[in-house]
Design an enzyme around this catalytic site. Structure first.
Site, PDB file in Angstrom:
ATOM      1  N   GLN A 163      12.988 -14.363   5.920  1.00 43.09           N
ATOM      2  CA  GLN A 163      11.674 -14.949   5.665  1.00 43.09           C
ATOM      3  C   GLN A 163      11.469 -14.874   4.158  1.00 43.09           C
ATOM      4  O   GLN A 163      11.109 -13.830   3.613  1.00 43.09           O
ATOM      5  CB  GLN A 163      10.575 -14.173   6.403  1.00 43.09           C
TER       6      GLN A 163
ATOM      7  N   ARG B 110       0.805  -1.220   0.000  1.00 43.38           N
ATOM      8  CA  ARG B 110       0.000   0.000   0.000  1.00 43.38           C
ATOM      9  C   ARG B 110       0.842   1.277   0.000  1.00 43.38           C
ATOM     10  O   ARG B 110       0.319   2.367  -0.215  1.00 43.38           O
ATOM     11  CB  ARG B 110      -0.949  -0.002   1.213  1.00 43.38           C
TER      12      ARG B 110
ATOM     13  N   TYR C 101      37.200  26.017 -12.577  1.00 37.93           N
ATOM     14  CA  TYR C 101      36.955  24.827 -13.396  1.00 37.93           C
ATOM     15  C   TYR C 101      37.175  25.170 -14.859  1.00 37.93           C
ATOM     16  O   TYR C 101      36.600  26.128 -15.388  1.00 37.93           O
ATOM     17  CB  TYR C 101      35.512  24.370 -13.156  1.00 37.93           C
TER      18      TYR C 101
ATOM     19  N   GLY D 255       2.823 -14.485   7.042  1.00 39.03           N
ATOM     20  CA  GLY D 255       2.181 -14.014   8.259  1.00 39.03           C
ATOM     21  C   GLY D 255       3.151 -13.744   9.389  1.00 39.03           C
ATOM     22  O   GLY D 255       4.327 -14.129   9.353  1.00 39.03           O
ATOM     23  N   THR D 256       2.631 -13.078  10.423  1.00 42.40           N
ATOM     24  CA  THR D 256       3.466 -12.671  11.562  1.00 42.40           C
ATOM     25  C   THR D 256       4.000 -13.868  12.343  1.00 42.40           C
ATOM     26  O   THR D 256       5.146 -13.856  12.804  1.00 42.40           O
ATOM     27  CB  THR D 256       2.661 -11.768  12.503  1.00 42.40           C
TER      28      THR D 256
END
Length: 459
Positions: free
Chosen positions: A72, A15, A386, A77-78
């Site tokens: 992971q 998101r 320069y 999932g958690t």
């Protein structure tokens, strides 16, 4: 007892609509993951494990050398994420904090209180909760008459009565470490998302008659989890308000703190005055009694005491006591301004050093130059450093006077006490105590203007 921590930082954050991993989006100058890590450090964990997955190499760079990492490879999932920490933490005695890497507002003090509460109540698990005025969308905390947690009910599963509960799950937990990894072996994916939920271990503990508690945050703002750009902006606003309030407590004056943007690592001494629309970023330090006026933008720079910066930009440079800059000046990276230097309007300084009491009042460019003390740079002066391929150095001694509209073509040196006449182009070094004139000879042609069409007598 020994503390451990697991930081969940493997998700993509769809998101956010970004290629950058969600936890690396910044709040007040540092990533959300760094905010969380700093707060976690307050509990002094013996081991910290950060679970990484999406663009793991980028995430790992941020905390390299400060934490152990586990991967992971699939985001399931958690609960699954915490399982990844098993090889590092399984069978260790103590309690383990589990926290998401997208909760930048949580404070170290709150995490210490959570750990203390968990230990004092002899819980197998303690959930960090918050009281929400509008709890819609959050998991609700259901307690029994003894204050123990019976279950966590998600919005879609809550009864009419449970939906009235305002205590919500923040997604931060403390567990008895050994029991956590035992319970994780017994959770499954029998849910709508087909994922392993860390909350499922709460039900396992309750079925075994083990004590599950909850500690409630004093400030709901700390519970904010960032899932999109709207929440990111909210976190930024709350964090900056906190930062500014702390500076005010420390003796800094703000004209309009709501319109002043200060990163979390900026250091400001007392008696500094900051007007609206000032931005201070990175590792900036501001000395006492300095004044920063409207529109000033300072990045990774150190400003001394009693300086006045007027509507100007300063990057990766150091300014000593009593320096005045602006308005509309630009101090570019690698510059140092000594005590009482004055850089005025529309002056640009790049990779240069200016000695004490040196002045460049207006419309000048000083690049790759070393200026001594008490130098005066006239309006319109530039160092031509320069040639299209290489950059060259200009050396200007003490007490040098450079007249207006001069071009100093590097490499060149102007000796102590020398003077450059206005409008000169200097291509050779000037000895000490000499006067240099480098301009074309002026020729006046008498009466010649009368021949031109624009002369009044020809109209």
């Amino acid at each position: 007892m020994t503390n451990y921590a697991v930081i969940l930082a493997a998700g993509k954050g769809t998101r956010m609509k970004s290629d950058l991993p969600k936890v690396l989006h910044k709040v007040a100058g540092i990533s959300m993951l760094e905010h969380v890590f700093r707060s976690v450090s307050a509990i002094e964990p013996e081991k910290t494990v950060t679970v990484i997955g999406h663009k793991a190499e980028l995430v790992e760079q941020v905390l390299a050398g400060q934490t152990e990492f586990v991967r992971q490879t699939e985001q399931l999932g958690t609960g699954h994420a915490v399982m990844m920490a098993e090889p590092v933490l399984e069978n260790l005695t103590g309690q383990t904090l589990v926290i998401a890497g997208d909760t930048p507002l949580i404070t170290g003090e709150s995490l210490k209180n959570l750990i203390d509460f968990h230990i004092n109540h002899k819980n197998v698990a303690t959930i960090l909760t918050a009281e929400a005025d509008n709890p819609f969308g959050y998991g609700r905390i259901v307690r029994n008459q003894h204050g123990e947690v019976i279950k966590i009910v998600e919005q879609k599963d809550a009864s009419d009565f449970e939906q009235q509960i305002k205590e919500i799950n923040t997604g931060t937990y403390v567990f008895d470490n050994a029991r956590l990894f035992e319970a994780l072996k017994n959770i499954n994916t029998n849910n709508a998302q087909g994922e392993y939920y860390i909350t499922d271990v709460i039900g396992i503990f309750r079925e075994n008659g083990e004590k599950v508690g909850a500690y409630t945050l004093k400030d709901f703002d700390e519970s904010l989890g960032v899932n999109d750009r709207v929440a990111l902006a909210t976190a930024e606003s709350i964090m900056r308000r906190r930062i500014n309030q702390q500076h005010m407590i420390n003796g800094v004056s703000f004209v309009n703190p709501d319109a002043t943007y200060i990163d979390v690592d900026v250091e400001i001494a007392p008696e500094v005055q900051i007007e609206a629309n000032v931005t201070l970023k990175g590792q900036t330090k501001i000395g006492a009694e300095t004044i920063l006026t409207n529109g000033t933008y300072i990045v990774d720079s150190e400003i001394g005491q009693r300086a006045v910066i007027t509507n100007s930009m300063i990057e990766e440079s150091s300014l000593a006591d009593g320096v005045t800059v602006g308005p509309y000046a630009h101090i570019r990276p690698g510059s140092s301004l000594a005590k009482d230097v004055h850089v005025g309007n529309f002056v640009e300084v790049k990779a240069s050093s200016l000695g004490e009491n040196t002045k460049a009042g207006h419309l000048a460019y000083l690049g790759n130059a070393e200026l001594g003390a008490n130098v005066n740079i006239g309006a319109g002066t530039i160092t031509a450093n320069y040639d299209g391929q290489n950059k060259y150095k200009t050396l200007i001694g003490n007490n040098v006077f450079v007249g207006s509209n001069s071009t100093i073509v590097a490499p060149v040196e102007l000796g102590d006490n020398s003077l450059v006449g206005a409008g000169s182009t200097i291509t050779k070094s000037v000895p000490a105590d000499a006067i240099a004139l480098g301009r074309g000879r002026q020729t006046n042609m008498a009466e010649y203007a009368k021949r031109l069409p624009h002369h009044p007598q020809n109209k």
